[in-house]
Structures are given as structure tokens and as C-alpha cells.
Write an enzyme that holds these catalytic residues in place. Structure first.
Site, PDB file in Angstrom:
ATOM      1  N   GLY A  31       4.095   3.586  -0.161  1.00  0.00           N
ATOM      2  CA  GLY A  31       3.501   4.599  -1.026  1.00  0.00           C
ATOM      3  C   GLY A  31       3.833   4.379  -2.493  1.00  0.00           C
ATOM      4  CG  ASN A  32       1.714   3.100  -4.510  1.00  0.00           C
ATOM      5  OD1 ASN A  32       0.582   3.566  -4.548  1.00  0.00           O
ATOM      6  ND2 ASN A  32       2.057   2.123  -3.685  1.00  0.00           N
ATOM      7  CB  SER A  47       7.097  -3.415  -6.645  1.00  0.00           C
ATOM      8  OG  SER A  47       7.034  -4.172  -5.482  1.00  0.00           O
ATOM      9  N   GLY A  48       8.981  -1.946  -4.296  1.00  0.00           N
ATOM     10  CA  GLY A  48      10.123  -2.349  -3.478  1.00  0.00           C
ATOM     11  C   GLY A  48      11.192  -1.301  -3.211  1.00  0.00           C
ATOM     12  CB  SER A  76       3.324   0.611  -7.493  1.00  0.00           C
ATOM     13  OG  SER A  76       2.497   0.584  -6.363  1.00  0.00           O
ATOM     14  CB  SER A  77       2.499  -3.924  -4.332  1.00  0.00           C
ATOM     15  OG  SER A  77       2.528  -2.870  -3.387  1.00  0.00           O
ATOM     16  CD  GLU A  78      -1.845  -0.741  -2.552  1.00  0.00           C
ATOM     17  OE1 GLU A  78      -2.751  -1.155  -3.296  1.00  0.00           O
ATOM     18  OE2 GLU A  78      -1.822  -0.940  -1.337  1.00  0.00           O
ATOM     19  CG  HIS A  97      -1.053   4.748  -1.578  1.00  0.00           C
ATOM     20  ND1 HIS A  97      -1.996   4.893  -0.570  1.00  0.00           N
ATOM     21  CD2 HIS A  97      -0.313   3.673  -1.233  1.00  0.00           C
ATOM     22  CE1 HIS A  97      -1.817   3.928   0.325  1.00  0.00           C
ATOM     23  NE2 HIS A  97      -0.803   3.184  -0.054  1.00  0.00           N
TER      24      HIS A  97
END
Ligand SMILES: [Zn+2]
Length: 214
Positions: A31-32, A47-48, A76-78, A97
């Protein structure tokens, strides 16, 4: 109840991350969460890191086109999905998310929340479409949102999770909780005998109320 008095966006994001984690709407680093700041930059989770461990100083500031302005972690990766939503929806001030288990179960089963069943969902979210699957974090996933962005505030993501948007983070977070709550109710209703839809007239009066409050 989340306390929001005298809190800046960093504290608000951290509290929502903890709430998502405590309610089981994310596991670990899933999530983010992001907020659009007054200067137009985006404040986003890193991220992570597990959502329960994120601190205000861990958050990352990026521009609307994705350049990192400040932060000791990667964003964030998103991020691509968040940026696409902010670019297309000037009214959106915050995005959540998550991977809520029951709502994501519907997304894994290939179902959208389009049946008019629960007044709260129609008021809070309207119809929740199913965004087709694309690799998490990819530009293709941001592309997959495009057809749905103009008219929806909640999205199921096939084989992945869910995303909610709103003018404020408080509302985006409430929408994520409502989405998962509704998914649980629908799941139970099906298990014990089936889902009765609201009448066309009832749905119309709810839609009018929702449009009036948007
Ligand atoms: Zn995800």
C-alpha cells in the site's frame, strides 16, 4: 478516531498508514498514501517500509512529473499511478492504495462493485469499477486507470488491491474503509442467500445526494 487538529500532512499520512495497518487493510510494506501539498508537490510514503513503521521524516516529496525533491528513501513503487491520478484529477488532494482482503478478493474474482446494494457505498464511493490487471508499479498500470479516472473515486484493481481518492486524506481513508466494509457485507449476503439490489428510484435519490456533496 484520527486526531487531526494542528497536524500537518506528514502526521496525517503517518496516522493513516497506522490505521490501514491496524485494520489489516495492508500487510507490511503493502500500500501507499499520498497528499497533494499547497505548492503542488506530492508528499508520498517511501518504498519498502512497513506502514506501521513509517515516520513523518520517512516521507518523500516529489514533483507532479515525478522528480524527487526531498527524502532519504525512494518514493513508493506505485508513484506512477498516484501521479497519473493527480495529473488527471485536479480535484483530488489525497490518494490511498491498499490491499484490503475482502475487497481484493472481489478484484481477484474479477468483480466490480457496480450493483446498487448499499446506500453508504453509493453515497461515499458511487460505482467502483474494476481496473484491468497490469504489473504493479508500471506505467501500464497508470494507463489502465485512464478510462475510469474522470467518473470514479474508488477503484478495485484486478488481482491486486484497491485505490480511493478524495479532496482530503480523511475522506480518501474513509472511502477505503467503506469499500472493505461493503465487500464484507456483500460476501456475507451472498453466503446466506443472495443480494437484493436497491430500486432504480432509491439509487437515483442517493446519486443526487452524492453529486450534491462532491
Ligand atoms: Zn499494491
Amino acid at each position: 478516531m484520527i486526531q487531526r487538529t494542528n497536524q500537518g500532512p506528514r502526521d496525517e499520512i503517518v496516522l493513516v498508514c497506522r490505521r490501514l495497518y491496524e485494520r489489516g487493510l495492508v500487510a507490511g510494506p503493502d500500500g501507499n498514501v499520498s497528499i497533494r501539498q499547497a505548492d503542488g508537490s506530492i508528499l508520498v510514503t517511501p518504498s519498502g517500509l512497513s506502514k506501521v513503521d513509517v515516520t513523518p521524516d520517512d516521507l518523500v516529496v516529489v514533483t507532479l512529473d515525478g522528480r524527487v525533491r526531498a527524502g532519504r528513501h525512494a518514493p513508493s513503487s506505485e508513484l506512477r499511478m498516484h501521479l497519473r491520478i493527480y495529473q488527471r484529477r485536479p480535484d483530488v488532494g489525497a490518494i490511498v492504495h491498499a490491499h484490503p482482503p475482502t475487497a481484493t478478493g472481489f478484484a481477484v474474482a474479477g468483480e466490480a462493485f457496480v450493483a446498487p446494494v448499499l446506500p453508504e457505498v453509493i453515497l461515499q464511493l458511487g460505482e467502483v469499477p474494476l481496473v484491468p490487471y497490469a504489473t504493479p508499479g508500471s506505467e501500464e498500470l497508470a494507463d489502465a486507470f485512464e478510462p475510469f479516472l474522470a467518473n470514479h473515486d474508488g477503484f478495485l484493481m484486478a488481482n491486486h488491491g484497491a485505490t480511493t481518492v478524495a479532496p482530503t486524506l480523511a475522506t480518501a481513508h474513509q472511502r477505503m474503509e467503506s469499500l472493505e466494509h461493503a465487500a464484507r457485507i456483500l460476501y456475507v449476503a451472498r453466503a446466506i442467500g443472495g443480494v437484493h439490489e436497491l430500486s432504480v428510484a432509491d439509487v437515483q435519490s442517493l446519486r443526487v445526494r452524492r453529486e450534491g456533496s462532491r
